[in-house]
Design a protein around this motif. Structure first.
Motif, PDB file in Angstrom:
ATOM      1  N   ARG A 116      22.721  13.031  17.367  1.00  0.00           N
ATOM      2  CA  ARG A 116      23.769  13.609  18.200  1.00  0.00           C
ATOM      3  C   ARG A 116      23.846  15.129  17.992  1.00  0.00           C
ATOM      4  NH1 ARG A 116      26.597  10.257  21.972  1.00  0.00           N
ATOM      5  NH2 ARG A 116      26.919   8.205  21.041  1.00  0.00           N
ATOM      6  N   PRO A 117      24.139  15.885  19.036  1.00  0.00           N
ATOM      7  CA  PRO A 117      24.338  17.331  18.848  1.00  0.00           C
ATOM      8  C   PRO A 117      25.621  17.582  18.065  1.00  0.00           C
ATOM      9  CG  PRO A 117      24.942  16.688  21.079  1.00  0.00           C
ATOM     10  CD  PRO A 117      24.315  15.472  20.449  1.00  0.00           C
ATOM     11  N   ASN A 118      25.674  18.680  17.382  1.00  0.00           N
ATOM     12  CA  ASN A 118      26.831  18.996  16.537  1.00  0.00           C
ATOM     13  C   ASN A 118      27.945  19.624  17.374  1.00  0.00           C
ATOM     14  OD1 ASN A 118      28.393  19.205  14.269  1.00  0.00           O
ATOM     15  ND2 ASN A 118      27.431  21.081  13.544  1.00  0.00           N
ATOM     16  N   SER A 128      31.222  13.228  22.348  1.00  0.00           N
ATOM     17  CA  SER A 128      30.187  12.219  22.100  1.00  0.00           C
ATOM     18  C   SER A 128      28.988  12.433  23.012  1.00  0.00           C
ATOM     19  CB  SER A 128      30.766  10.830  22.355  1.00  0.00           C
ATOM     20  OG  SER A 128      31.135  10.688  23.723  1.00  0.00           O
ATOM     21  N   ASP A 129      28.287  13.516  22.824  1.00  0.00           N
ATOM     22  CA  ASP A 129      27.231  13.906  23.745  1.00  0.00           C
ATOM     23  C   ASP A 129      25.849  13.474  23.264  1.00  0.00           C
ATOM     24  OD1 ASP A 129      26.340  15.197  26.108  1.00  0.00           O
ATOM     25  OD2 ASP A 129      27.762  16.829  25.791  1.00  0.00           O
ATOM     26  N   TRP A 130      24.883  13.622  24.156  1.00  0.00           N
ATOM     27  CA  TRP A 130      23.468  13.485  23.838  1.00  0.00           C
ATOM     28  C   TRP A 130      22.777  14.761  24.315  1.00  0.00           C
ATOM     29  CZ3 TRP A 130      21.864   9.348  21.019  1.00  0.00           C
ATOM     30  CH2 TRP A 130      22.683   8.202  21.035  1.00  0.00           C
ATOM     31  N   THR A 132      27.709   8.414  27.760  1.00  0.00           N
ATOM     32  CA  THR A 132      26.867   7.340  27.250  1.00  0.00           C
ATOM     33  C   THR A 132      25.519   7.254  27.958  1.00  0.00           C
ATOM     34  OG1 THR A 132      27.882   5.776  28.807  1.00  0.00           O
ATOM     35  CG2 THR A 132      28.876   5.953  26.615  1.00  0.00           C
ATOM     36  N   VAL A 133      24.595   6.594  27.277  1.00  0.00           N
ATOM     37  CA  VAL A 133      23.322   6.169  27.849  1.00  0.00           C
ATOM     38  C   VAL A 133      23.316   4.641  27.839  1.00  0.00           C
ATOM     39  CG1 VAL A 133      21.973   8.196  27.228  1.00  0.00           C
ATOM     40  CG2 VAL A 133      22.237   6.362  25.551  1.00  0.00           C
TER      41      VAL A 133
END
Length: 323
Positions: free
Chosen positions: A80-82, A86-88, A122-123
């Motif tokens: 996950r990116p910092n 809650s991203d991708w 989400t994915v």
């Protein structure tokens, strides 16, 4: 310091400490009726992360049905990116952007579709290339659309993963697998009370025991041929020993402690579309770092031995039919 999953799953925990997964925001079905999403080759891009079981399921089905040239794919970084959401992030391609959509974060296409979107990003997410907007993130039904609405694009000889005569039974079993296995491990892993954790723990293993017995005399969940239900169960089994068993504390047994389930999982892994889309390194990186806030040094477990997935499974004795 990285943002752990505990921060962005906190909104999905009820007063008793139970994890309650968010509903999908973009759930318009594919079809030919008014208001449905148009089925069109080359129009959509499937965004996924190899760590996510729901996303992995869509990739397996896409591969099995031969939709690779019909629906393109963008793959996100397993870590996950910092950031506080809650991203991708798409850091695996040149310039740290998806080469087709030109985005760095998946949140960009979500906010293109709904600037007021407040849920987790989400994915899997299916994006319309004409608008760069997410049009469907309904992981529960997405593969069913691939199997039905997208049938005219299936490759010659593609397996029928959702045969009409079994659909009612498949739907019933899919619901059980989702609630008690696929999502069951997350209910254990993201629980915030001892009672919620133990309830989920027992539910998971009671169902795995039941599935172990079901697979004693049949090669796949519905007999001689792979169905949608097998894809759904596989993605959790593939992650069980490398992530869920230790990170989510579902540690009564390992997958390898089940004779039938372990052989069944190896049978599927050795089937094209399953093992060659399973990325154990990415899975371990995500769960050990992003889902384990106590792992402050970001150490990733070395095992279990992946070569064991290639051991003979003997399941062909239960069926002379192969996919």
């Amino acid at each position: 310091m990285r943002i752990s999953s505990d921060k962005w799953t906190g909104k999905e925990v009820d007063k008793s400490g139970k994890f309650v997964r968010q509903k999908n925001r973009f759930d318009t079905p594919f079809g030919e009726e008014e208001g449905q999403l148009q089925v069109e080759a080359g129009r959509y891009r499937l965004l996924w992360a190899p760590v996510c079981p729901w996303a992995h399921r869509s990739i397996i089905v896409r591969k099995l049905l031969g939709l690779e040239d019909v629906i393109s794919v963008g793959k996100a970084d397993p870590k996950r990116p910092n950031v506080s959401r809650s991203d991708w992030a798409f850091t695996l391609d040149e310039g740290d952007v998806d080469p087709v959509l030109g985005i760095h974060y998946i949140s960009e296409v979500y906010l293109n579709a709904d600037p007021d979107y407040q849920g987790r990003f989400t994915v899997p997410a299916l994006v319309d290339l004409k608008t760069k907007k997410v049009v469907n993130n309904d992981y529960f039904h997405l593969t069913l659309y691939f199997e039905t609405a997208w049938k005219k694009y299936h490759k010659p000889g593609a397996p029928d993963l959702y045969p009409e005569e079994l659909r009612e039974e498949i739907d019933t079993l899919n619901d059980i697998i989702f609630r008690e296995v696929n999502n069951g491990v997350y209910k254990a892993g993201f629980a915030r009370s001892q009672e919620a954790y133990e309830e989920a723990y027992h539910t998971v293993f009671n169902r795995l025991d039941w599935l172990e017995e079901r697979l004693a005399d049949r090669r796949y969940l519905f007999g001689d041929k792979i169905t949608e239900s097998d894809v759904r169960l596989y993605v959790t089994l593939a992650r069980f020993d490398v992530a869920y068993h230790n990170i989510f504390r579902v540690n009564k047994k390992r997958l390898r402690d089940y004779d039938n389930l372990w052989a069944y999982a190896r049978d599927l892994y050795q089937t094209p579309g399953f093992g060659n889309t399973t990325d154990f390194a990415a899975i371990k990186k995500h769960y050990h770092i992003d889902c384990n806030p106590g792992n402050i040094h970001q150490i990733i477990a070395k095992g279990p031995d992946e070569e064991a997935w290639l051991l003979p499974h003997g399941r062909e004795k239960l069926s002379e039919n192969k996919i």
